[in-house]
Design an enzyme around this catalytic site. Structure first.
Site, PDB file in Angstrom:
ATOM      1  N   ASP A 282     -32.500  19.681 -23.848  1.00  0.00           N
ATOM      2  CA  ASP A 282     -33.401  20.597 -24.556  1.00  0.00           C
ATOM      3  C   ASP A 282     -34.650  19.807 -24.955  1.00  0.00           C
ATOM      4  OD1 ASP A 282     -34.365  22.915 -25.917  1.00  0.00           O
ATOM      5  OD2 ASP A 282     -33.703  22.060 -27.817  1.00  0.00           O
ATOM      6  N   SER A 283     -35.696  20.549 -25.306  1.00  0.00           N
ATOM      7  CA  SER A 283     -36.907  19.887 -25.782  1.00  0.00           C
ATOM      8  C   SER A 283     -36.667  19.216 -27.140  1.00  0.00           C
ATOM      9  CB  SER A 283     -38.035  20.912 -25.906  1.00  0.00           C
ATOM     10  OG  SER A 283     -37.628  21.955 -26.774  1.00  0.00           O
TER      11      SER A 283
ATOM     12  N   TYR B 278     -42.110  22.287 -26.516  1.00  0.00           N
ATOM     13  CA  TYR B 278     -42.596  22.607 -25.169  1.00  0.00           C
ATOM     14  C   TYR B 278     -43.301  23.977 -25.150  1.00  0.00           C
ATOM     15  CZ  TYR B 278     -39.770  18.930 -22.801  1.00  0.00           C
ATOM     16  OH  TYR B 278     -39.222  17.753 -22.350  1.00  0.00           O
ATOM     17  N   GLY B 279     -42.909  24.841 -26.073  1.00  0.00           N
ATOM     18  CA  GLY B 279     -43.359  26.244 -26.037  1.00  0.00           C
ATOM     19  C   GLY B 279     -44.853  26.451 -25.906  1.00  0.00           C
TER      20      GLY B 279
ATOM     21  N   CYS C 292     -32.595  24.927 -22.870  1.00  0.00           N
ATOM     22  CA  CYS C 292     -33.938  25.156 -23.409  1.00  0.00           C
ATOM     23  C   CYS C 292     -34.475  26.364 -22.662  1.00  0.00           C
ATOM     24  CB  CYS C 292     -34.820  23.938 -23.155  1.00  0.00           C
ATOM     25  SG  CYS C 292     -36.545  24.175 -23.611  1.00  0.00           S
ATOM     26  N   ASN C 293     -34.806  27.394 -23.393  1.00  0.00           N
ATOM     27  CA  ASN C 293     -35.289  28.612 -22.732  1.00  0.00           C
ATOM     28  C   ASN C 293     -36.619  28.385 -22.042  1.00  0.00           C
ATOM     29  OD1 ASN C 293     -33.683  31.305 -23.560  1.00  0.00           O
ATOM     30  ND2 ASN C 293     -33.446  29.717 -25.092  1.00  0.00           N
ATOM     31  N   THR C 294     -37.492  27.615 -22.692  1.00  0.00           N
ATOM     32  CA  THR C 294     -38.810  27.389 -22.122  1.00  0.00           C
ATOM     33  C   THR C 294     -38.675  26.691 -20.765  1.00  0.00           C
ATOM     34  OG1 THR C 294     -39.689  27.194 -24.359  1.00  0.00           O
ATOM     35  CG2 THR C 294     -41.066  26.350 -22.581  1.00  0.00           C
TER      36      THR C 294
ATOM     37  N   GLU D  80     -37.508  23.181 -36.952  1.00  0.00           N
ATOM     38  CA  GLU D  80     -37.662  21.729 -36.860  1.00  0.00           C
ATOM     39  C   GLU D  80     -37.829  21.110 -38.254  1.00  0.00           C
ATOM     40  OE1 GLU D  80     -37.599  19.606 -34.212  1.00  0.00           O
ATOM     41  OE2 GLU D  80     -37.317  21.104 -32.645  1.00  0.00           O
TER      42      GLU D  80
ATOM     43  N   CYS E  23     -34.706  31.750 -27.296  1.00  0.00           N
ATOM     44  CA  CYS E  23     -35.086  30.378 -27.649  1.00  0.00           C
ATOM     45  C   CYS E  23     -33.885  29.756 -28.337  1.00  0.00           C
ATOM     46  CB  CYS E  23     -36.297  30.385 -28.577  1.00  0.00           C
ATOM     47  SG  CYS E  23     -36.717  28.754 -29.228  1.00  0.00           S
TER      48      CYS E  23
ATOM     49  N   HIS F 285     -33.660  27.502 -30.476  1.00  0.00           N
ATOM     50  CA  HIS F 285     -33.817  27.219 -31.909  1.00  0.00           C
ATOM     51  C   HIS F 285     -33.495  28.440 -32.776  1.00  0.00           C
ATOM     52  CE1 HIS F 285     -35.906  23.620 -30.617  1.00  0.00           C
ATOM     53  NE2 HIS F 285     -36.218  23.285 -31.850  1.00  0.00           N
TER      54      HIS F 285
HETATM   55  N1  DGL Z   1     -35.872  24.766 -27.211  1.00  0.00           N
HETATM   56  C1  DGL Z   1     -37.053  25.518 -26.895  1.00  0.00           C
HETATM   57  C2  DGL Z   1     -36.650  26.840 -26.221  1.00  0.00           C
HETATM   58  O1  DGL Z   1     -35.484  27.187 -26.186  1.00  0.00           O
HETATM   59  C3  DGL Z   1     -37.892  25.824 -28.093  1.00  0.00           C
HETATM   60  C4  DGL Z   1     -38.601  24.649 -28.682  1.00  0.00           C
HETATM   61  C5  DGL Z   1     -39.843  24.259 -27.928  1.00  0.00           C
HETATM   62  O2  DGL Z   1     -40.859  24.977 -27.960  1.00  0.00           O
HETATM   63  O3  DGL Z   1     -39.795  23.203 -27.351  1.00  0.00           O
HETATM   64  O4  DGL Z   1     -37.507  27.525 -25.734  1.00  0.00           O
END
Ligand code: DGL
Length: 211
Positions: free
Chosen positions: A11-12, A43-44, A74-76, A153, A187, A189
């Site tokens: 994940d990010s 990452y978003g 990580c969804n992004t 975060e 996401c 998070h």
């Molecule tokens: N973990 C990222 C996601 O699931 C969200 C955090 C990010 O923007 O890096 O999209």
């Protein structure tokens, strides 16, 4: 003999731990290895090129450690990078977009689904596509909610300020908005804000997360 190698998670940052938690709960005998790219998160808000490059570098690290599969938690990254990254590795890569889309399509009764995610995830239209592939008659309402990741975060998960940010971020869906009956947290998070999100959208909306 079963394959004793670890399952890798990427994940990010810390959000993917919500996915790891579910896998450990269901498969307690598996070894796991988690890589969170905290140094370059979030990452978003980044460009697609950056998301692809950073994701590839992280997956290289995990693949070099001889894992038997990698969960892109990580969804992004799943939304933006996974389709191209799949071509690069022999090890199976599992994303979070498809499982989330399937769960949302199964949950909705009135075929009106809201999706929230990072700017890059929503820009990719990956959830829109995946839900439509499950059922083309579902109406999908997507909303980027970039203010939620910084809350998580910072470890801020409840209280009046958090409620205010969540309410403003989810404005179209609050209190019966757009008549959705299902909200997909696109996401990793966001499950950490799950109680607040459920409170804000009300009891008639089923909240689904990708874990
Ligand atoms: N973990 C990222 C996601 O699931 C969200 C955090 C990010 O923007 O890096 O999209």
């Amino acid at each position: 003999m079963s394959d004793q190698r670890a399952i890798g998670f990427f994940d990010s940052g810390v959000g993917g731990l919500t996915v790891l938690r579910e896998v450990v709960r269901r498969l307690p005998g598996e070894s796991t290895l988690y890589l969170g790219d905290n140094a370059r998160a979030p990452y978003g808000p980044r460009s697609d090129d950056e998301v692809r490059r950073f994701s590839g570098e992280c997956l290289d690290e995990l693949a070099a450690r001889d894992v038997k599969a990698i969960v892109v938690a990580c969804n992004t990254s799943s939304a933006v990078a996974l389709p191209t990254l799949r071509l690069r590795y022999d090890v199976p890569l599992l994303g979070v977009v498809r499982p989330g889309a399937t769960a949302a399509a199964l949950a909705t009764r009135n075929r009106r689904v809201g999706v929230i995610g990072t700017i890059a995830t929503i820009r990719s239209r990956a959830y829109f596509q995946a839900i439509k592939e499950e059922d083309p008659f579902i109406e999908v309402f997507e909303q980027a909610t970039p203010d939620l990741v910084p809350l998580v975060e910072a470890g801020r998960l409840d209280g009046p300020l958090v409620e205010d940010v969540v309410r403003r971020s989810l404005e179209p869906f609050v209190d019966g908005g757009l008549d959705i009956d299902t909200l997909l947290l696109g996401c990793t998070h966001y499950p950490l804000l799950g109680n607040m999100i459920r409170h804000v959208v009300g009891p008639n909306v089923t909240v689904i997360d990708t874990a």
